[in-house]
Every structure is written in C-alpha cells, then in structure tokens.
Design a protein around this motif. Structure first.
Motif, PDB file in Angstrom:
ATOM      1  N   GLU A 179      -3.444   8.364  -9.020  1.00 21.91           N
ATOM      2  CA  GLU A 179      -4.760   7.990  -9.123  1.00 21.91           C
ATOM      3  C   GLU A 179      -4.928   6.483  -8.595  1.00 21.91           C
ATOM      4  O   GLU A 179      -4.272   5.566  -8.664  1.00 21.91           O
ATOM      5  CB  GLU A 179      -5.139   7.673 -10.713  1.00 21.91           C
ATOM      6  CG  GLU A 179      -5.146   8.958 -11.385  1.00 21.91           C
ATOM      7  CD  GLU A 179      -5.630   8.794 -12.995  1.00 21.91           C
ATOM      8  OE1 GLU A 179      -5.895   7.947 -13.104  1.00 21.91           O
ATOM      9  OE2 GLU A 179      -5.411   9.827 -13.668  1.00 21.91           O
ATOM     10  N   GLN A 180      -6.530   6.409  -8.019  1.00 23.70           N
ATOM     11  CA  GLN A 180      -6.679   5.114  -7.289  1.00 23.70           C
ATOM     12  C   GLN A 180      -6.350   3.999  -8.104  1.00 23.70           C
ATOM     13  O   GLN A 180      -6.157   2.957  -7.861  1.00 23.70           O
ATOM     14  CB  GLN A 180      -7.948   5.244  -6.663  1.00 23.70           C
ATOM     15  CG  GLN A 180      -8.249   4.075  -5.900  1.00 23.70           C
ATOM     16  CD  GLN A 180      -7.364   3.956  -4.664  1.00 23.70           C
ATOM     17  OE1 GLN A 180      -6.883   4.884  -4.059  1.00 23.70           O
ATOM     18  NE2 GLN A 180      -6.903   2.653  -4.244  1.00 23.70           N
ATOM     19  N   ALA A 181      -6.958   4.171  -9.424  1.00 28.22           N
ATOM     20  CA  ALA A 181      -7.067   3.117 -10.630  1.00 28.22           C
ATOM     21  C   ALA A 181      -5.574   2.444 -10.584  1.00 28.22           C
ATOM     22  O   ALA A 181      -5.292   1.275 -10.710  1.00 28.22           O
ATOM     23  CB  ALA A 181      -7.413   3.320 -11.855  1.00 28.22           C
ATOM     24  N   VAL A 182      -4.507   3.344 -10.575  1.00 25.21           N
ATOM     25  CA  VAL A 182      -3.102   2.903 -10.737  1.00 25.21           C
ATOM     26  C   VAL A 182      -2.599   2.307  -9.515  1.00 25.21           C
ATOM     27  O   VAL A 182      -1.880   1.207  -9.624  1.00 25.21           O
ATOM     28  CB  VAL A 182      -2.160   4.232 -11.168  1.00 25.21           C
ATOM     29  CG1 VAL A 182      -0.781   3.595 -11.447  1.00 25.21           C
ATOM     30  CG2 VAL A 182      -2.711   4.967 -12.379  1.00 25.21           C
ATOM     31  N   LYS A 183      -3.193   2.844  -8.233  1.00 27.29           N
ATOM     32  CA  LYS A 183      -2.555   2.135  -6.990  1.00 27.29           C
ATOM     33  C   LYS A 183      -3.153   0.903  -7.012  1.00 27.29           C
ATOM     34  O   LYS A 183      -2.264  -0.018  -6.705  1.00 27.29           O
ATOM     35  CB  LYS A 183      -3.050   3.110  -6.118  1.00 27.29           C
ATOM     36  CG  LYS A 183      -2.476   4.315  -5.779  1.00 27.29           C
ATOM     37  CD  LYS A 183      -2.993   5.210  -4.566  1.00 27.29           C
ATOM     38  CE  LYS A 183      -2.695   6.684  -4.617  1.00 27.29           C
ATOM     39  NZ  LYS A 183      -3.224   7.238  -3.500  1.00 27.29           N
ATOM     40  N   SER A 228       0.924  -1.091  -0.184  1.00 22.15           N
ATOM     41  CA  SER A 228      -0.205  -0.135   0.092  1.00 22.15           C
ATOM     42  C   SER A 228       0.868   1.338   0.074  1.00 22.15           C
ATOM     43  O   SER A 228       0.681   2.113  -0.951  1.00 22.15           O
ATOM     44  CB  SER A 228      -0.892   0.077   1.269  1.00 22.15           C
ATOM     45  OG  SER A 228      -1.820  -0.952   1.111  1.00 22.15           O
ATOM     46  N   PHE A 229       1.955   1.337   0.723  1.00 26.16           N
ATOM     47  CA  PHE A 229       2.653   2.282   0.957  1.00 26.16           C
ATOM     48  C   PHE A 229       3.547   2.586  -0.476  1.00 26.16           C
ATOM     49  O   PHE A 229       3.554   3.799  -1.035  1.00 26.16           O
ATOM     50  CB  PHE A 229       3.889   2.274   1.927  1.00 26.16           C
ATOM     51  CG  PHE A 229       5.000   3.098   1.945  1.00 26.16           C
ATOM     52  CD1 PHE A 229       4.697   4.600   2.651  1.00 26.16           C
ATOM     53  CD2 PHE A 229       6.125   3.035   1.405  1.00 26.16           C
ATOM     54  CE1 PHE A 229       5.733   5.179   2.838  1.00 26.16           C
ATOM     55  CE2 PHE A 229       7.273   3.860   1.556  1.00 26.16           C
ATOM     56  CZ  PHE A 229       7.033   5.257   1.858  1.00 26.16           C
ATOM     57  N   ILE A 230       3.745   1.684  -1.205  1.00 23.83           N
ATOM     58  CA  ILE A 230       4.622   1.481  -2.466  1.00 23.83           C
ATOM     59  C   ILE A 230       3.457   2.280  -3.493  1.00 23.83           C
ATOM     60  O   ILE A 230       4.039   3.132  -4.355  1.00 23.83           O
ATOM     61  CB  ILE A 230       5.240   0.184  -2.967  1.00 23.83           C
ATOM     62  CG1 ILE A 230       6.248   0.028  -2.194  1.00 23.83           C
ATOM     63  CG2 ILE A 230       5.651   0.273  -4.334  1.00 23.83           C
ATOM     64  CD1 ILE A 230       6.734  -1.710  -2.165  1.00 23.83           C
ATOM     65  N   ALA A 231       2.310   1.798  -3.315  1.00 21.26           N
ATOM     66  CA  ALA A 231       1.555   2.183  -4.556  1.00 21.26           C
ATOM     67  C   ALA A 231       0.991   3.840  -4.094  1.00 21.26           C
ATOM     68  O   ALA A 231       1.092   4.554  -5.099  1.00 21.26           O
ATOM     69  CB  ALA A 231       0.167   1.292  -4.285  1.00 21.26           C
ATOM     70  N   ASP A 232       0.966   4.207  -2.780  1.00 22.23           N
ATOM     71  CA  ASP A 232       0.708   5.499  -2.641  1.00 22.23           C
ATOM     72  C   ASP A 232       1.903   6.387  -3.126  1.00 22.23           C
ATOM     73  O   ASP A 232       1.594   7.366  -3.424  1.00 22.23           O
ATOM     74  CB  ASP A 232       0.475   5.886  -1.125  1.00 22.23           C
ATOM     75  CG  ASP A 232      -1.014   5.383  -0.773  1.00 22.23           C
ATOM     76  OD1 ASP A 232      -1.788   4.902  -1.573  1.00 22.23           O
ATOM     77  OD2 ASP A 232      -1.049   4.955   0.531  1.00 22.23           O
ATOM     78  N   ALA A 233       3.026   5.974  -3.035  1.00 23.75           N
ATOM     79  CA  ALA A 233       4.208   6.772  -3.347  1.00 23.75           C
ATOM     80  C   ALA A 233       4.552   7.065  -4.850  1.00 23.75           C
ATOM     81  O   ALA A 233       4.997   8.100  -5.297  1.00 23.75           O
ATOM     82  CB  ALA A 233       5.611   6.124  -2.605  1.00 23.75           C
ATOM     83  N   PHE A 234       4.126   5.876  -5.499  1.00 25.68           N
ATOM     84  CA  PHE A 234       4.327   6.056  -7.040  1.00 25.68           C
ATOM     85  C   PHE A 234       3.187   6.382  -7.807  1.00 25.68           C
ATOM     86  O   PHE A 234       3.353   6.685  -9.085  1.00 25.68           O
ATOM     87  CB  PHE A 234       5.116   4.627  -7.398  1.00 25.68           C
ATOM     88  CG  PHE A 234       6.368   4.638  -7.310  1.00 25.68           C
ATOM     89  CD1 PHE A 234       7.577   5.024  -7.970  1.00 25.68           C
ATOM     90  CD2 PHE A 234       6.723   3.833  -6.250  1.00 25.68           C
ATOM     91  CE1 PHE A 234       8.752   4.859  -7.641  1.00 25.68           C
ATOM     92  CE2 PHE A 234       8.129   3.746  -5.598  1.00 25.68           C
ATOM     93  CZ  PHE A 234       9.225   4.211  -6.343  1.00 25.68           C
ATOM     94  N   ALA A 235       1.980   6.431  -7.307  1.00 28.45           N
ATOM     95  CA  ALA A 235       0.870   6.614  -8.042  1.00 28.45           C
ATOM     96  C   ALA A 235      -0.245   7.832  -7.487  1.00 28.45           C
ATOM     97  O   ALA A 235      -0.132   7.778  -6.170  1.00 28.45           O
ATOM     98  CB  ALA A 235      -0.034   5.549  -8.384  1.00 28.45           C
TER      99      ALA A 235
END
Length: 455
Positions: free
Chosen positions: A356-360, A347-354
């Motif tokens: 938009e929620q769809a990308v996350k 979750s942390f990685i997704a928030d750091a690099f994206a």
C-alpha cells in the motif's frame, strides 16, 4: 590448545587487528541471524497489510524472549571469558554447561507465561480484534519452539568467550539460510507442502532453531568446552549454584536491560497504532531495517566483550580502554556510510516491503530520519556491552533505563504530539544524541576509576 591460542591473541596482539579478526565472522553470522525477521517480514508482507501488521505487533514480545536469551548470553560470555583470561579452563567448561541448562529453564518459563496470556498481552498493545487470530496463529507456534532458540545462542556465547568467533558465525549463518529456504516453502506451499500463511513463518523459524541446537551441541562437545564435572573444591550442586549465581548476577540485569527495549517498543507501537494499521505495518518494517542496518554494531557488541573480559581477567585496563575507543570510532564512520546508502535506496526498500502507498510513504519517512542516529545508538550499545564485560551490569541497566524511558520514549512521544510521525522519529534522534554523550563520558570515567583502584 585452541582456547589458549585465542587467549594469547586477545591479551597480546594489536587491538584493531584482533577486533577485526573477531568481528568480521560475527558480521556474517549476525547478518543472517537478523535475516530471520527481515525475511519473515518480506514474505509475510506479500500476504497483505493485516498479516504484516499482526507480525509487527508480535515483535516486542518475541524480542522480550530473545532479550532474556541475549542477557543470559552476555552473563555467560563475561563469566567464562574472565575464567579463560585468568587461565581457569576447568571452571570455564563447567560454567558453560550450567549456563546452557539454566538458560533453557528460564526461557521455558517465560514462554509458558506468554503462551497462556496471549490475548491479554496483545489486547494491551492495542492490537485490533481482527488481527488477534493471526497473532495467535503465529505466536502459539513461536512460543512452543522458543526453548530451541536458547541453546544455539548460549552455545555461541560459550564459543565466543573462548575467543572463537568464526564457529558461532557459521551456526548463525546456517540458521538464517535455512529460515530463508523454509519461509517461502511453508508460507506459500509447494507441491505436497500446503500453504500455511503466517503459521508457516513461525514453523520455518522453529525448524531452523532445532537444527541449530544439534549443530551447536556437537561443536561444543568436540571443542571440549563443556563439562559436567565441577572443580574439586565443591560438590556438583554447590558448584552449580556458584556458577548460576555468577551468570545471573550479570545475566539478569543484562536481560532486564535488553527487555527494556521491547517494552519501550511496545509503548511506541501503541503510540503508532493511533495512526492506523498502515503506520504499524511501516513501523514494523522500519524496526527490522534498523536491525539490519545495525549489523556492525551488533557484531562488535558480541566480539568486544570477550576481548574486554579476558583483558580484565589479566589486569590490562589500558588495553580495555584502547579497544573501546577503537570500536566507537569504527561504528560512527560505518554507520554514516550506511545512512547514505539507506537514503539512496529508500524508494526501492519501501516498494520491496510494502504494497500500500500509505505504508510505503511512512517507511521512506522512517529511513530519512531515524538512521541518522544509528551511529550514536551504536555508541550506547557498545558502552552497554562493555559495562557488562567489566562485570558492572547495574551500570549497564541504568544506562538502558536512561536511554529508553528518560530519553527515547518521552522525547518520541513529545515529537509525535508536536509533529505526528515525523516528530516521533526526530524525537528518537535527539534521544540517541543525548544518551550517547552520557554513555561515552560515563564509561571513560568508570575506566579511570577502575585503573586507579588497580594501581
């Protein structure tokens, strides 16, 4: 004297200890080298989804040029390390000089072809029309400066072939650090420095490479690992042709094997593009995370071949087999730990690099599935580099073809048909499992065959 001490260590010291001493500096260097793409992805991601998607489309092409350089580095390392193992330092120095000149010329030709065919290439990759101006902004600068990428990488191969893994690691680390500094300055601007957006990321890489060229040339000259004087048996041109042929015999199949990876990635990117820009952006993040998570694998793939080649030159086949098994066991254990860490931080990685929620969501899905097979992928990569170190580049090439176009692309596509993006990622895991099994037993068979022919 330093090269001689390194040769003695590779041929006589305990295998696990020697590999560790060779590998840990490379881990640091590879980590910072990979940070080029990760740092670029992070800062470009702050510009929005379109810039991130545009850079994601460039990755198969930039990796094609890098793959040529890596392949030539493999050929350089295998040839020079074998010369050192056979105690022929003069030939090793001359071969190193030819490797630098040859590699620069070949990368320049490939970069020119890419520069004048940008629109055709990225349209074929299914890049949307609105992304093409962003892609041109980035790639025109990248292609123009790509020749400066090759000298540090080939220079590092010359250093590693002599047994020195620390100096190349320092060069790679300095390049990654400089890129991390230049990226935000040139992308977003500061004071008199204007904000250049996506073009700033390309300029940051090129400037870092240019500084690396200066560093590696100085270090190679000081270490007396280069020479323009050929061994006395032939003229300069004759010896240059012999050296180039030796390097290309291993380097071109190795480059071809490495180029298959971006080709496969281009096919997969086109498949992912059917799910929209968020999917492409997320897949671009995932591939860069894969490089970061595979840093141990990449480091061992650089430190293991000089060990194998020097022992091959000295006729120590049993020591080659022991080193291969030691590296495989280490990779499987380490990658299992890395998978656990990635899942915990998904979750942390997704928030750091994206943004938009769809990308996350797609980034998290990628992390949960594909890294399961990174240890198996490590077995494949180490086997591939070991075949090249044994001067069997065609076997390495065939292994890459089998992995990517018999297994990975077909099974990933089949998975996407059956279960969309989740199925695509699961197909990649199954492909790595099958290929790793074939690679491991295939290499052990080859070693037994080599041992029998030398008996």
């Amino acid at each position: 004297m330093k090269a001689q001490r390194s040769r003695d260590a590779l041929l006589n010291d305990p295998i696990a200890t020697t590999l560790w001493q060779m590998t840990w500096p490379v881990v640091i260097g590879v980590l910072t080298l990979i940070s080029f793409n990760v740092v670029d992805t992070f800062f470009i991601g702050l510009l929005g989804t379109d810039p991130l998607a545009a850079v994601s489309f460039t990755f198969p092409i930039t990796f094609t040029v890098i793959s040529l350089t890596i392949g030539l580095g493999i050929g350089t390392s295998a040839v020079i390390a074998r010369q050192h193992g056979a105690n022929h330092p003069d030939s090793a120095r001359f071969d190193g000089t030819i490797a630098l000149l040859l590699s620069a010329a070949l990368v320049a030709i490939l970069a020119l072809l890419g520069f004048f065919n940008m629109d055709r290439i990225f349209s074929a990759l299914q890049a949307q029309d609105r992304l093409l101006p962003l892609i041109r902004d980035y790639m025109s600068i990248w292609f123009a400066g790509s020749v400066m990428l090759v000298t540090p990488m080939i220079g590092n191969a010359v250093l590693r072939a002599s047994g020195d893994t620390r100096t190349p690691s320092l060069i790679m680390a300095s390049g990654g650090l400089l890129n991390a500094i230049f990226d935000p300055l040139l992308i977003f601007g500061l004071g008199p420095i204007p904000a250049m957006g996506i073009r700033g990321a390309a300029y940051a890489s090129v400037i870092s490479w240019a500084i690396g060229v200066v560093l590696v040339v100085i270090l190679l000259v000081r270490a007396k690992l280069l020479s323009v004087s050929p061994p006395p048996q032939r003229t300069w041109l004759q010896e240059a042709r012999v050296a180039a042929k030796k390097i290309l015999t291993i380097g071109l199949p190795a480059a071809g094997a490495n180029m298959l990876t971006p080709l496969a990635m281009a096919v997969l990117t086109a498949i992912v593009a059917a799910y929209g820009a968020p999917a492409v952006a997320a897949y671009g993040v995932g591939t860069r995370l894969e490089s970061l998570a595979s840093v141990i694998i990449l480091a061992l793939s650089m430190s293991l071949p000089p060990f194998i080649s020097q022992n091959l030159g000295a006729g120590n086949i049993q020591r080659v087999e022991q080193a291969y098994k030691t590296a495989i066991k280490a990779v499987l254990v380490i990658q299992a730990v890395i998978y656990i860490v990635l899942v915990a931080l998904a979750s942390f990685i997704a928030d750091a690099f994206a943004q938009e929620q769809a990308v996350k969501n797609i980034v998290e899905l990628f992390i949960y599935i594909l890294p399961l097979s990174y240890g198996l992928q490590g077995v494949i990569i180490l086997t591939n580099s070991s075949f090249n170190a044994l001067h069997l580049p065609i076997k390495a090439l065939l292994l890459s073809v089998f992995r990517l176009f018999v297994m990975f692309v077909p099974l990933s596509y089949l998975g996407s048909v059956l279960a969309d993006l989740m199925g695509l990622f699961i197909g990649g895991v199954v492909a790595n499992l099958i290929t790793a099994t074939v690679a491991y037993y295939g290499f052990r068979y080859q070693l037994r065959k080599s041992a029998g022919s030398n008996a």
